[in-house]
Design a protein around this motif. Structure first.
Motif, PDB file in Angstrom:
ATOM      1  N   UNK A 154       8.072   7.440  -4.150  1.00  0.00           N
ATOM      2  CA  UNK A 154       8.420   6.548  -3.900  1.00  0.00           C
ATOM      3  C   UNK A 154       8.222   5.011  -3.249  1.00  0.00           C
ATOM      4  N   UNK A 155       7.686   5.459  -1.978  1.00  0.00           N
ATOM      5  CA  UNK A 155       7.253   4.614  -1.344  1.00  0.00           C
ATOM      6  C   UNK A 155       5.277   3.882  -2.315  1.00  0.00           C
ATOM      7  N   UNK A 159       4.330   0.104  -3.010  1.00  0.00           N
ATOM      8  CA  UNK A 159       3.257  -0.567  -2.962  1.00  0.00           C
ATOM      9  C   UNK A 159       2.732  -1.266  -4.060  1.00  0.00           C
ATOM     10  N   UNK A 160       2.690   0.090  -5.257  1.00  0.00           N
ATOM     11  CA  UNK A 160       1.714  -0.557  -6.402  1.00  0.00           C
ATOM     12  C   UNK A 160       2.418  -1.813  -7.101  1.00  0.00           C
ATOM     13  N   UNK A 161       3.589  -1.618  -7.495  1.00  0.00           N
ATOM     14  CA  UNK A 161       4.483  -2.401  -7.990  1.00  0.00           C
ATOM     15  C   UNK A 161       4.331  -4.018  -6.634  1.00  0.00           C
ATOM     16  N   UNK A 164       0.644  -4.963  -8.098  1.00  0.00           N
ATOM     17  CA  UNK A 164       0.616  -5.622  -9.545  1.00  0.00           C
ATOM     18  C   UNK A 164       1.264  -7.179  -9.829  1.00  0.00           C
ATOM     19  N   UNK A 165       2.212  -7.452  -8.143  1.00  0.00           N
ATOM     20  CA  UNK A 165       3.392  -8.486  -8.411  1.00  0.00           C
ATOM     21  C   UNK A 165       2.128  -9.613  -7.781  1.00  0.00           C
ATOM     22  N   UNK A 166       1.551  -8.984  -7.019  1.00  0.00           N
ATOM     23  CA  UNK A 166       0.559 -10.615  -5.727  1.00  0.00           C
ATOM     24  C   UNK A 166      -0.975 -10.170  -6.973  1.00  0.00           C
ATOM     25  N   UNK A 167      -1.791  -9.087  -7.658  1.00  0.00           N
ATOM     26  CA  UNK A 167      -2.750  -9.505  -8.432  1.00  0.00           C
ATOM     27  C   UNK A 167      -2.431 -10.858  -9.946  1.00  0.00           C
ATOM     28  N   UNK A 168      -1.020 -10.699 -10.747  1.00  0.00           N
ATOM     29  CA  UNK A 168      -1.090 -11.682 -11.192  1.00  0.00           C
ATOM     30  C   UNK A 168      -0.370 -12.408 -10.680  1.00  0.00           C
TER      31      UNK A 168
END
Length: 179
Positions: A154-155, A159-161, A164-168
């Motif tokens: 879950x952690x 972190x992945x989400x 991905x948001x920072x990448x976008x």
């Protein structure tokens, strides 16, 4: 699964003639043992967490991976007076406590007790209780390991989400600043 383990504790109690059972798990940070699963025919939650401070005579025996059998709390030796007091306050007359260990590491304690009946144990009964304890330690260890893995996953997903948001966001910033 907690309900299933509580039902298993009940079955063990009924089969072996006890009126309460618990599985406690050692917290290595403060060397206490918290009740994870319990059952008693009189209802109510288990006692407070166990520790070296609360059970100074019993706890070192358990850490040495030895079974503790107390036929009658009133007949404990003087050096076990604090343990006797705590057991007596819990209403217990007799208990058998088996360390839940994997290898030489004690992970917890499986305890069966009687409120009103003093008792002694035959070798076969102690062997049966140890077999049940071995089953419980394996199941509880797997449940707790699975929970830890689920928490870690879950952690990792969070972190992945976030990445991905920072990448976008960064791609949008690059496009807007470079036209």
């Amino acid at each position: 699964l907690p309900d299933t383990l509580s039902r298993c504790l009940r079955s063990a109690c009924v089969m072996l003639g006890y009126d309460r059972a618990s599985i406690t798990w050692v917290n290595r940070e403060d060397m206490t043992a918290d009740a994870l699963y319990f059952w008693n025919e009189h209802g109510g939650p288990p006692r407070v967490a166990a520790s070296f401070e609360i059970y100074p005579w019993i706890a070192p025996i358990m850490i040495d991976v030895e079974t503790v059998m107390i036929s009658d709390v009133e007949k404990l030796p003087p050096e076990a007076s604090k343990d006797a007091q705590m057991l007596h306050e819990g209403g217990l007359t007799s208990i058998i406590a088996v360390p839940l260990s994997i290898g030489e590491e004690v992970l917890g304690v499986f305890t069966l007790g009687n409120l009103s009946t003093a008792r002694t144990w035959e070798e076969q009964e102690v062997a049966d209780v140890r077999v049940i304890a071995d089953l419980f330690v394996n199941v509880v260890n797997r449940v707790l390991t699975r929970r830890s893995l689920d928490d870690a996953l879950a952690e990792l997903q969070v972190s992945k989400d976030r990445l991905e948001a920072e990448n976008v966001y960064l791609q949008q910033e690059i496009r807007s600043s470079h036209g």
